[in-house]
Motif scaffolding. Structure first.
Motif, mmCIF file in Angstrom:
data_model
loop_
_atom_site.group_PDB
_atom_site.id
_atom_site.type_symbol
_atom_site.label_atom_id
_atom_site.label_comp_id
_atom_site.label_asym_id
_atom_site.label_seq_id
_atom_site.Cartn_x
_atom_site.Cartn_y
_atom_site.Cartn_z
ATOM 1 N N GLU A 234 0.977 -1.607 -0.441
ATOM 2 C CA GLU A 234 -0.333 0.031 0.007
ATOM 3 C C GLU A 234 1.278 0.904 -0.101
ATOM 4 O OE1 GLU A 234 -2.296 0.262 3.629
ATOM 5 O OE2 GLU A 234 -2.796 2.047 3.185
ATOM 6 N N GLU B 481 -11.215 0.452 14.457
ATOM 7 C CA GLU B 481 -11.452 0.696 12.787
ATOM 8 C C GLU B 481 -9.749 0.162 12.444
ATOM 9 O OE1 GLU B 481 -13.970 2.811 10.570
ATOM 10 O OE2 GLU B 481 -15.339 1.589 11.621
ATOM 11 N N SER B 483 -6.330 -1.423 10.145
ATOM 12 C CA SER B 483 -5.943 -2.856 9.711
ATOM 13 C C SER B 483 -5.356 -4.029 10.405
ATOM 14 C CB SER B 483 -5.262 -2.349 8.701
ATOM 15 O OG SER B 483 -3.912 -2.526 9.672
ATOM 16 N N GLU B 485 -2.969 -6.197 10.048
ATOM 17 C CA GLU B 485 -1.796 -6.009 9.876
ATOM 18 C C GLU B 485 -0.843 -5.425 11.363
ATOM 19 O OE1 GLU B 485 1.358 -4.467 7.207
ATOM 20 O OE2 GLU B 485 -0.157 -5.426 6.033
ATOM 21 N N LYS B 486 -1.601 -3.916 11.402
ATOM 22 C CA LYS B 486 -1.524 -3.046 12.629
ATOM 23 C C LYS B 486 -1.580 -3.787 13.843
ATOM 24 C CE LYS B 486 -1.284 1.266 10.287
ATOM 25 N NZ LYS B 486 -1.520 2.010 9.610
#
Lengths: 803, 508
Positions: A234, B481, B483, B485-486
């Motif tokens: 991204e 909300e 990601s 991944e985070k």
């Protein structure tokens, strides 16, 4: 139907061999030239694409403030690769290559055969990022899994082992005062389309002086960093902001990072690359030659169109008969396009033979390796070129000829009126292109001559440049050389002043340290001025006491180890530009960076290529930077003198191989790209002019044929030879002259733009345009006059026999 | 025609397909470099200005006269608090920063450091972790480098650390610490008579760390310098009494300090320091700031105009301590209860940089300190943090004490001054929310109220492993909300960290 069309085509070709030859030859020339350019452009665009996932690989560039300027460079911070990978999940892999000098020695254990090659250190990720380097021996996976492993380039392996396998063999490098022992872990092929070049690679942990950069935040021109992005990473603005400011996260530096796709390095590198990048070119050449190919094809197609239009009246009866017999416009258009296509196909076949034959010659000319085979790229390209050219060339005649009115044809009148305007337009276009090319060719040649003859401010004749590698004790060698009466002067330096771009910031009392003056730096000894005949403006050239230097240098090193400061002053000489930029009247005695003192001012000389203006320069004697010997020899007995230099060198430095070059030859190498450009423009210009000549020849044949009776009548009525010649030539001359006036401003703009690449350039003199105009006119006149002469000297009885 | 249109549209769509290219704007970055270089130059000039030298020919007792004039070209900026009480705007972490980075401090070599949460200070080259029990040096990436001082307790009758107050929402989070940490911290510990009693903040010293060493038995104090690279250990300490315990002090003595001095110092340069004191002292002796050379000679006195005379109460109320920090190498000072923020230009210039407008809610020193004055309608600054782009101000209406918080009589207000827009906003926060922090919508990590800044002006927050563990297991975190991944990254970080581990979150 196709069969009949082909029969008609063959009959027409046979009936008019001159037209046919001109048409097909024009197409062939055009396609040959275009194919050559196609091969060249395709090769230029294929750089770095041999690496899988090359779209995801970028070189990390640094944007930094140097003096008042913001400078972009490939110089990298040593810890960037490891931290980028650690900090950003978008980055799949990151690696660096840290170059050393190209005289890094290497020999096979137990052998006396020593070679020199460029050494570089890489980290373990290198072959994960650059997977396109094919392993001829060994495997990528285990390549550098051990600090003692060494990866050889194919060329280095061949030099060391010939055709023998290299894997697992022991090599020794004695670059420093000790032996480093390595085991060959692999041999890789570096494709021609790679900007990365090395002789051998070591692991970052390898050797006695490993680089181990993973936590070192020092910028170095020798270190180039690359990253590989995740496939579907991204890439948003936030990420770009963060990654650009990455250096600020770890240091106080304001430097920013830029990311250059590796596929852009070859053609879009607009920053100093020093000597590390191989094969750097410029996208402008792609545009120039692609444009040239298009122009040549356009000229060949216009030839066909103009000749077909010119022959219209000859085919009017055939068209009339076909129309009366029921042929509709569509089928007639199809027939003419078919004719054009058939000729193009025929020309393409001939062109392929010619290209196959001359491709090695073209490769030699462009310093590339081309191989002719029907690749998946070539076949569709050929098909498209042939189809487009065929349709483009056939479309005008097809619609023009099929618009004839059959009633007018059979009445004997002119079926469509005069189409002289069209043919004149074609002469205009063709000669405009030809004149532009002639002006371009002459200008490139003139600039090359200018470069070769320009006074660089140094004596460039009879200087032999001998690379020595780092050599701290060169004194005895110098002295022995000077015993030869044919050796006039000897000077040691870091490099010959060919195109040396190394820069360093300088400050002095009275200026802010942050506003340092970025100046080029040349390390030379006290005899450099004499060898290159430099003119001193003020003060003295570099006087030096070597024993003092080594003593002070030793003290400084010792203090550094103890964490103390110890500075000593080294004399330097600056050039006039440096003094001008300092803004002082007399710089003698001023201190630079608190560690140098200015003792002399040398007259400005070109130490870089003429693409660059003479910038500020500092010359300093540093016995620790000597890598080159510059020997000024007498022009007599050069061979004997060279032998003497070689023998003396071997006596003093037997551990290294001997090589030499003339300074003038090295200068020429710098302008190799321009020389090549000149040759290519000359060749393709010649092709374009030939096509234009064929076009005008065809048109003049047609014009004289059409006016054969008129000439006969004029001659019978007493017209002179000169009047007939003038009658036939004047029209062409007029349009060639108009073409010149159109071409002159176009070529002026083009060439003026090209000359902007050079800091020192030739003038775009009026005579260049005049010469080009005269050449174009002369070629046109010669071509047309041949036909005019034939017509003017023809017996009028033959022409009027049937009237 | 239709098919041609279709092909055209298709080609257009293909051409418009977003390309996943890492293309950075060179012109924009070049402009950023120029701006940053200018800022850096200013900061370096400020450092140079800090580095004053005293000419030999100065007569004994010579002092520079203070100059507190406004610079007409750079007048002070007005931070209008009362005028913007209703100018409310919500902000999230992404409004003030782009990303967060975490530094895990390696475990210190002695578990004594786990007794209290560590105070973290960033120098140019290192992180200093300090507590009542000693001082450790870390690299900027969290690797342990050295111990500078350890005062291991030697007396079972020593003074224990203050207990964590129950029911105080301000300290509530500490009550949630795991039992093993609570039990460690409940132990009765004392201190030796020798200590590092303060780290002197400075903005110039690189690998040098300045601190105050104090021997309470002998009533001696030294200004000490410790070089991280040399790791010098030349302090002559008579530590025979404590040989059984681990007592280490490292560093080079620069100068003896007066142990009874009421001044605290920031080091300005290799030859000067600036002293400041509590309001009570300055209001009494009339000295707001004291510029001295390293030997303690006074170079300039900046007077305190908010004086207290004829004080008639027996108690002195402790309310706020003002603000003292370096901003781009310039010592910046706000005297407690004062409405002016000064930048110091050595040797004698105090340049007003910001003016606070508290209107009728403003206090004098006497009103603040004297216990008889009612502070219910007065504003008191609770925290002031200046970054290159913002000033974060937390102020209270009424005095913030354990009782006022437990009884909910004090109100907390959160204001942000945008330096670029020159605009003050208030955050729409419940005034009874004493522990408000800005929501971390960048990676879903712990929220932050900016109170600590690095030398480069980056905000950081210090917390312990158990706080992150608790956060990532919270319902709020799971519902964020952010990601996956985070979230996964934070969860892994929490799992990897021990409960007592110190983690630093830096906003970049």
């Amino acid at each position: 139907m196709l069969k009949y069309n082909l029969i008609i085509l063959l009959r027409n070709l046979k009936k008019k061999p001159v037209y046919s030859t001109i048409s097909v030859a024009g197409f062939t020339f055009g396609i040959v030239a275009s194919l050559f350019i196609w091969f060249w452009v395709l090769d230029e665009l294929s750089f770095e694409k041999f690496h899988p996932e090359h779209q995801q690989i970028y070189r990390v560039l640094t944007l930094s403030k140097q003096g008042d300027n913001i400078v972009k460079s490939a110089s990298s911070y040593e810890a960037i690769a490891s931290t980028l990978k650690m900090d950003y999940p978008q980055i799949e892999d990151a690696t660096y290559i840290s170059y050393s000098s190209e005289d890094s020695p290497l020999k096979v254990e137990g052998s006396t055969n020593k070679i020199e090659s460029r050494r570089a250190w890489v980290d373990n990720q290198f072959f994960n990022v650059f997977q396109g380097f094919e392993f001829l021996e060994g495997t990528r996976k285990n390549a550098l899994d051990n600090p003692n492993k060494i990866i050889l380039s194919e060329k280095t392996a061949q030099k060391l082992f010939g055709s023998e396998p290299a894997l697992g063999k022991t090599l020794i490098s004695d670059k420093w005062s000790w032996d480093e022992v390595y085991t060959v872990g692999g041999v890789v092929r570096i494709p021609q389309q790679s900007h990365i070049d090395f002789g051998y690679l070591l692991s970052e942990n390898g050797g006695k002086m490993p680089v181990k950069y993973s936590n070192n935040w020092h910028k170095s021109v020798h270190v180039h960093t690359y990253i590989k992005l995740q496939k579907n990473a991204e890439i948003n603005e936030n990420f770009k902001d963060l990654v650009s400011g990455h250096i600020g996260k770890y240091t106080n530096s304001t430097d920013k990072l830029l990311f250059q796709p590796i596929v852009d390095i070859h053609l879009h590198t607009d920053y100093e690359t020093y000597q590390y990048d191989k094969n750097i070119s410029n996208i402008k050449y792609i545009w120039i030659f692609s444009g040239l190919a298009l122009l040549i094809i356009l000229m060949a197609s216009l030839n066909f169109a103009s000749l077909s239009a010119a022959r219209a009246s000859k085919r009017a009866t055939e068209i009339g008969v076909r129309k009366v017999s029921g042929s509709n416009k569509k089928s007639l258009v199809k027939q003419f396009i078919m004719e054009s296509l058939a000729q193009t196909v025929f020309a393409t076949i001939i062109a392929l033979f010619i290209v196959g034959l001359f491709l090695p010659w073209f490769g030699n000319l462009t310093s590339k390796e081309f191989s002719f085979s029907f690749t998946p790229q070539l076949i569709p390209s050929l098909f498209i070129i042939t189809l487009l050219v065929g349709i483009f060339a056939g479309i005008y005649p097809a619609f023009y000829l099929t618009s004839f009115n059959p009633v007018l044809i059979f009445k004997g009148g002119n079926p469509t009126g005069s189409k002289a305007g069209f043919t004149r337009g074609l002469v205009l276009v063709q000669f405009t292109i030809a004149t532009v090319l002639i002006v371009s060719g002459i200008t490139v040649y003139k600039q090359l001559q200018f470069i070769q003859n320009r006074d660089l401010g140094i004596d460039k004749k009879n200087i032999v440049v001998v690379p020595t590698g780092l050599w701290y004790s060169i004194k005895n060698f110098k002295q022995e050389l000077l015993e030869n009466p044919n050796i006039i002067s000897v000077s040691a330096s870091a490099q010959a002043p060919v195109d040396y771009g190394w820069q360093r910031g300088f400050w002095w009392d009275g200026i802010d340290k942050q506003d340092t003056l970025q100046a080029n730096m040349l390390w030379v000894d006290e005899d450099f001025a004499k060898t290159y005949n430099l003119k001193m403006i003020k003060g003295d050239f570099l006087k030096f006491n070597y024993s003092d230097y080594w003593s002070e240098s030793g003290k400084a090193n010792k203090s550094k180890k103890e964490g103390k400061e110890y500075t000593f002053s080294i004399p330097v000489v600056v050039n006039q530009t440096f003094v001008k930029m300092m803004g002082v009247d007399n710089p003698i005695g001023m201190r630079l960076n608190n560690s140098n003192v200015i003792i002399g001012v040398v007259k400005d000389f070109n130490y870089r290529s003429l693409y660059n203006k003479i910038g500020p320069l500092v010359l300093q004697n540093s016995p620790e930077a000597i890598q080159t010997l510059n020997v000024k020899i007498s022009p007599v007995n050069r061979a004997a003198t060279l032998n003497f230099i070689r023998d003396t060198y071997k006596k003093h430095r037997n551990e290294r191989g001997f090589s030499y070059s003339y300074f003038e030859d090295e200068l020429e190498q710098v302008y190799k790209a321009e020389t090549r450009l000149g040759s290519l423009i000359f060749i393709f210009g010649l092709v374009a002019v030939s096509i234009a000549v064929m076009g005008i020849l065809g048109l003049s044949v047609f014009a004289t044929e059409r006016r054969v009776k008129e000439i006969g009548i004029r001659k019978v009525n007493g017209a002179k030879f000169s009047e007939i010649m003038a009658l036939l030539n004047l029209d062409f001359i007029k349009w060639v002259t108009v073409a010149f006036f159109i071409a002159a401003p176009i070529s002026f703009l083009l060439m003026n733009n090209w000359l902007q690449n050079f800091a020192y350039k030739t003038r775009l003199s009026w005579w260049v345009f005049a010469l080009a105009g005269l050449l174009a006119l002369g070629i046109a006149l010669l071509t047309v006059s041949w036909q005019s002469w034939k017509a003017a000297t023809r017996n009028p009885v033959e022409a009027l026999r049937y009237e | 025609m239709k098919s041609a249109t279709f092909i055209f549209v298709l080609l257009f769509l293909v051409a418009c397909k977003p390309r996943n290219k890492l293309n950075t704007n060179e012109q924009k970055l070049a402009a950023e470099i120029k701006t940053e270089e200018q800022e850096k130059k200013k900061a370096e000039k400020a450092t140079e200005a800090n580095s004053i030298t005293i000419p030999d020919s100065l007569p004994p007792g010579f002092r520079f006269q203070e100059d507190r004039k406004i610079d007409p070209e750079n007048p002070p900026e007005m931070i209008d608090i009362v005028g913007n009480l209703n100018n409310k705007k919500e902000i999230k972490l992404s409004d003030i920063t782009k990303r967060v980075r975490y530094i895990r401090l390696a475990p210190p070599p002695d578990s004594i450091f786990y007794q209290t949460p560590l105070q973290i200070i960033f120098t140019q080259s290192n992180i200093i972790a300090t507590s009542h029990f000693g001082t450790c040096i870390y690299s900027l990436t969290g690797e342990f480098i050295d111990l500078v001082g350890v005062t291991k307790f030697d007396s079972p009758n020593g003074i224990p650390p203050p207990p964590i107050p129950k029911n105080d929402p301000y300290f509530a989070k500490f009550n949630d610490a795991p039992e093993k940490i609570k039990s460690i911290r409940k132990k009765q510990y004392g201190f030796t008579s020798k200590e590092i009693s303060g780290i002197y903040e400075n903005n110039f010293s690189g690998d040098d760390i300045f601190f105050k060493y104090r021997d309470r038995d002998k009533e001696e104090s030294y200004l000490m310098k410790y070089n991280v690279k040399n790791q010098s250990n030349s302090l002559p300490l008579p530590n025979n009494k404590e040989t059984k315990d681990l007592v280490i002090f490292k560093g080079d003595k620069i100068v003896s300090l007066t142990d009874k001095s009421t001044f605290n110092y920031h080091i300005l340069s290799k030859n000067s320091k600036i002293g400041y004191q509590r309001k009570w002292n300055s209001a009494q002796n009339g000295i707001m700031l004291l510029l001295e050379n390293m030997q303690g000679d006074t170079l300039c006195i900046f007077k305190e105009y908010d004086r207290i005379k004829n004080y008639d109460a027996t108690l002195v109320r402790s309310v706020e301590s003002g603000s003292q920090y370096f901003y781009k190498n310039q010592f910046t000072y706000r005297s407690a209860f004062n409405d002016t923020v000064f930048r110091l230009i050595p040797p004698n210039r105090l340049l007003p940089a910001f003016l606070l407008n508290f209107g009728e809610h403003k206090l004098t020193a006497l009103e603040a300190i004297h216990p008889n004055y009612d502070l219910a309608n007065k504003f008191l600054i609770n925290s002031w943090t200046e970054t290159p782009d913002y000033i974060f101000i937390r102020y209270t209406k009424d005095r913030s004490t354990i009782n006022s918080r437990v009884n909910k009589t004090v109100k907390y207000h959160y204001a942000v001054y945008d330096k670029k827009l020159k605009q003050t906003i208030h955050l729409p926060v419940d005034p009874l929310n004493y522990a408000y922090e800005i929501e971390n919508n960048i990676d879903g990590g712990l929220p932050v109220w900016p109170e600590l800044i690095t030398q480069e002006g980056k905000i950081y927050k210090v917390f312990e492993g158990w706080e992150l563990k608790k956060h990532v297991q919270s319902k709020e975190f799971l519902q964020l909300e952010i990601s996956a991944e985070k979230k996964e990254f934070l969860t892994q970080l929490a799992e990897a960290a021990s409960d007592a581990e110190t983690i630093i979150m830096i906003l970049e």
